[in-house]
Structure formats: C-alpha cells, structure tokens
Design an enzyme around this catalytic site. Structure first.
Site, PDB file in Angstrom:
ATOM      1  CG  HIS A   1     -36.987 -15.007 111.443  1.00 22.94           C
ATOM      2  ND1 HIS A   1     -37.627 -15.561 110.352  1.00 22.94           N
ATOM      3  CD2 HIS A   1     -37.435 -15.693 112.525  1.00 22.94           C
ATOM      4  CE1 HIS A   1     -38.434 -16.533 110.757  1.00 22.94           C
ATOM      5  NE2 HIS A   1     -38.328 -16.630 112.070  1.00 22.94           N
TER       6      HIS A   1
ATOM      7  CB  SER B   1     -39.369 -19.888 112.004  1.00 21.40           C
ATOM      8  OG  SER B   1     -40.579 -19.301 112.379  1.00 21.40           O
TER       9      SER B   1
ATOM     10  CG  ASP C   1     -42.140  -3.350 106.050  1.00 22.21           C
ATOM     11  OD1 ASP C   1     -41.760  -3.924 107.083  1.00 22.21           O
ATOM     12  OD2 ASP C   1     -42.842  -2.324 106.060  1.00 22.21           O
TER      13      ASP C   1
END
Length: 372
Positions: free
Chosen positions: A164, A305, A229
């Site tokens: 991401h 992250s 998901d």
C-alpha cells in the site's frame, strides 16, 4: 523520551527470558515460478498515498474466510512489475510442491484458541537518537521510502516494504513515479571524529542519502478485485534499487507459529510520521494470528508502514544468534464492527508461499529459495 540505554536493558531482559534458545527451523518451501509475462499499459500514478489501512474484514472475519483454492493462490501470487520509466508487466505464476492439506491443518490449529486483545497502554516507542546506533545492525537495515513509508534492506539491492506504500489497490500512487529509498547520511565533519564523539545527537532535520528505485513488484492478491478485503494478506512489495547500497541487510525467513516466537515478541524500526527525522524502534507481544496475519500491540504511527518485522533466534548450523525479517508491518487496521470502530495493529506474515515468491523476486532463481 526514554533513554537509549533503557532499550538495551530491556533487550537484555528479553534475551535472558529466551535463553532456552528458540531455534530457526528448516521449513519446506514450495516453488513459485513465473509462467508467462506480458506487457501492460504504462502506469498512470493516479492513486493517493494513504498510510492507514482500512478494511471491513477483521480478525474474526479473516479466521472465517474460505480457504483459497490452488487456482486462487496462483492468481493472488501472480504479480505486477513497475519499472522506473512507468512501464509495467504482469506475470502469471505456477506453484509446485504445495499441499493444500497443510493449509487446512494450519487453519484449524490457529483457529483453535484466541487470546483476548488488550488495550494499548503507554507509548512504548524509542527514538534512536545516537548516531552510534543508527549506523549499527539491525537499525542500519531500516530505510525511508519517498512515498512516506519505511522499508528494510533484504539484499544488496532490494528493499522489503508494504504494497500500500506504492499502490492503493487500484492504481499506483503519485509518489511511486521516480520513487527513491533514503538512507541516513553521516555529516562529513563527523566522519573523521574520534569514536567517543560519534554518539552526538542527530540534528532536528536528519539528512538522507537517496537511491532511485529501478523496479518494484507487488502481488495481484493486493490489487482490488482479485482478493477483496483478504487483499490485506498480500500487503507486501519488493523494491529493486538502481545500484547496490553497500550496507548490511537482513535475511528473510518464514514466520514461526506465535508460540515459537521468542518471548512471543516481535521487533521493528521505522520512520513514524509524528517524529520526523527519527528512526523509531519498538518491540511488543503478538496477541493473535491467522495464517497470513499477526495481530499485535506495537505502538506505531503512519510512516512506520512497510517496516520489516523481525525476530532473533539461534541458528544451529552457524552456531550464532541470527535476526531475520518474518513479516511486514501493515499498520492500523480500522474495522467497522456492529456499528463501532475497532482498531488493530497488523503485520503480514511471511508464509512458505510468500517466502518462495519474495525470495525469487530477490534472487531470480527458485532453486536458491527452497530452505525457509
């Protein structure tokens, strides 16, 4: 801010607790190899960088999700390659030596018991302020990604991070164009000083040395539409640098079961957004797991992250303690459950299949990736 010496006192205590010598185990690793590769249209870089992962599928949801079929796994592990000039390719993969019964057994074992998640307490993060430690292993393996994330050096030219950080699930983010990786840069006037002067505190704005990314790879399982998901299970990416970084790096390894983690703890360092210029270290307990994810209590902010989650265990073959990256910190997972928001800190586990894929991306030869 807690003194750095406190960190090492705590680490010594942890080491004392795990002196039973939790050992790295040889793991059977299947083969994930490319079958066909074809050209895609150039990336548009229209995505918006979002360092907070959102999902409607929480811990219970992941545990109840149907097991992927063999065809599912081949689809999820197929991957896109993005080159520095914006061109893209897509590669279909095949899997050899994977036994789906092992996946069922793992699912049943992990879903047998659940530890109640505890509320996060006081901020347990430590800023690594002294230069002496910033340039020493394992802290020296942590790097900054120009999109705002963190990463970990896993070879002479490769960085492991979260998918991401470069792709929002539909498009590559704007910052993925001409992406760079940043390393802490010693100031010239300090390089010739005596050792006892290397402990000087970093200036308010740390300086970085940047290396351009040559190409990056993300699994199709992350891209929306293929795994929904459950795509969170595939939130990882490999960045290949245009030239070697000439710094120590950390090997990757298959994530052990939670009960085999030394002290049930994991460690990682990253560049949290609320402490600009600082490398922030933390360690914490793993509270629960699924086959693909670790649910833990490490305090972190966006920016961390993509940090490599690592552990330290005994390697009987070389008769030394060895750290390996066994996961990728994905971030806070916000879940809408019964009309209320719940948050989890989540790391992606490196399963045998993911190990096979990441290792192939790094080494380019699956024969060198059979020992996890």
């Amino acid at each position: 801010m807690v003194a750095l010496s406190t960190i090492f006192i705590l680490l010594c205590c942890v080491k004392y607790v795990i002196m039973h010598k939790a050992e790295w185990q040889k793991t059977y690793v299947p083969v994930v190899y490319p079958k066909t590769t074809f050209q895609l249209h150039n990336a548009h870089f229209e995505g918006k960088t979002n360092l907070k992962v959102t999902s409607q599928c929480g811990l219970d949801c992941h545990k109840r999700a149907p097991l992927p079929t063999y065809e599912n796994l081949k689809e999820y592990l197929s991957y896109e390659t993005l080159f520095f000039n914006g061109s893209r390719t897509f590669t279909d993969v095949d899997i050899y030596g994977f036994i789906d019964a092992d996946l069922r057994n793992e699912r049943n074992r992990r879903n047998g018991a659940r530890t109640k998640r505890q509320i996060f307490g006081l901020d347990s993060r430590f800023s690594i302020m002294a230069r002496k430690f910033l340039f020493l292993y394992p802290f020296s393996t942590s790097v900054k990604i120009s999109t705002g994330c963190s990463g970990t050096l896993v070879s002479e030219k490769h960085v492991l991070t979260a998918a991401h950080c470069i792709h929002d699930g539909k498009n590559y983010v704007k910052g993925a164009h001409r992406m760079k990786v940043g390393f802490f840069k010693p100031e010239r006037r300090e390089m010739g000083r005596a050792v006892n002067q290397i402990n000087s505190i970093l200036p308010e704005k740390a300086k970085f040395h940047w290396i351009r990314v040559k190409r990056s790879r993300i699994p199709k399982g992350w891209i929306k539409g293929s795994a929904s998901d459950i795509g969170m299970d595939y939130d990882y990416a490999i960045l290949e640098l245009k030239r070697p970084h000439k710094k120590p790096f950390m090997k990757i390894g298959v994530t052990p079961h939670r009960e085999r983690l030394p002290g049930s703890r994991i460690h990682f360092s990253g560049f949290d957004s609320d402490r600009p210029g600082d490398l922030v270290y933390r360690f914490c307990l793993v509270k629960d797991e699924t086959y693909d994810l670790l649910y833990q209590q490490c305090d972190a902010q966006p920016g961390a992250s993509g940090s490599g989650v690592y552990i330290r265990m005994w390697n009987r073959q070389i008769r030394k303690w060895e750290r390996k990256v066994v996961g990728i910190f994905s971030g806070h997972q916000w879940v809408d459950k019964d009309g209320s928001q719940q948050d989890y800190n989540v790391a992606v586990r490196i399963t045998p299949l993911k190990y096979a894929q990441i290792c192939f991306w790094i080494k380019g030869n699956y024969v060198d990736c059979r020992d996890g």
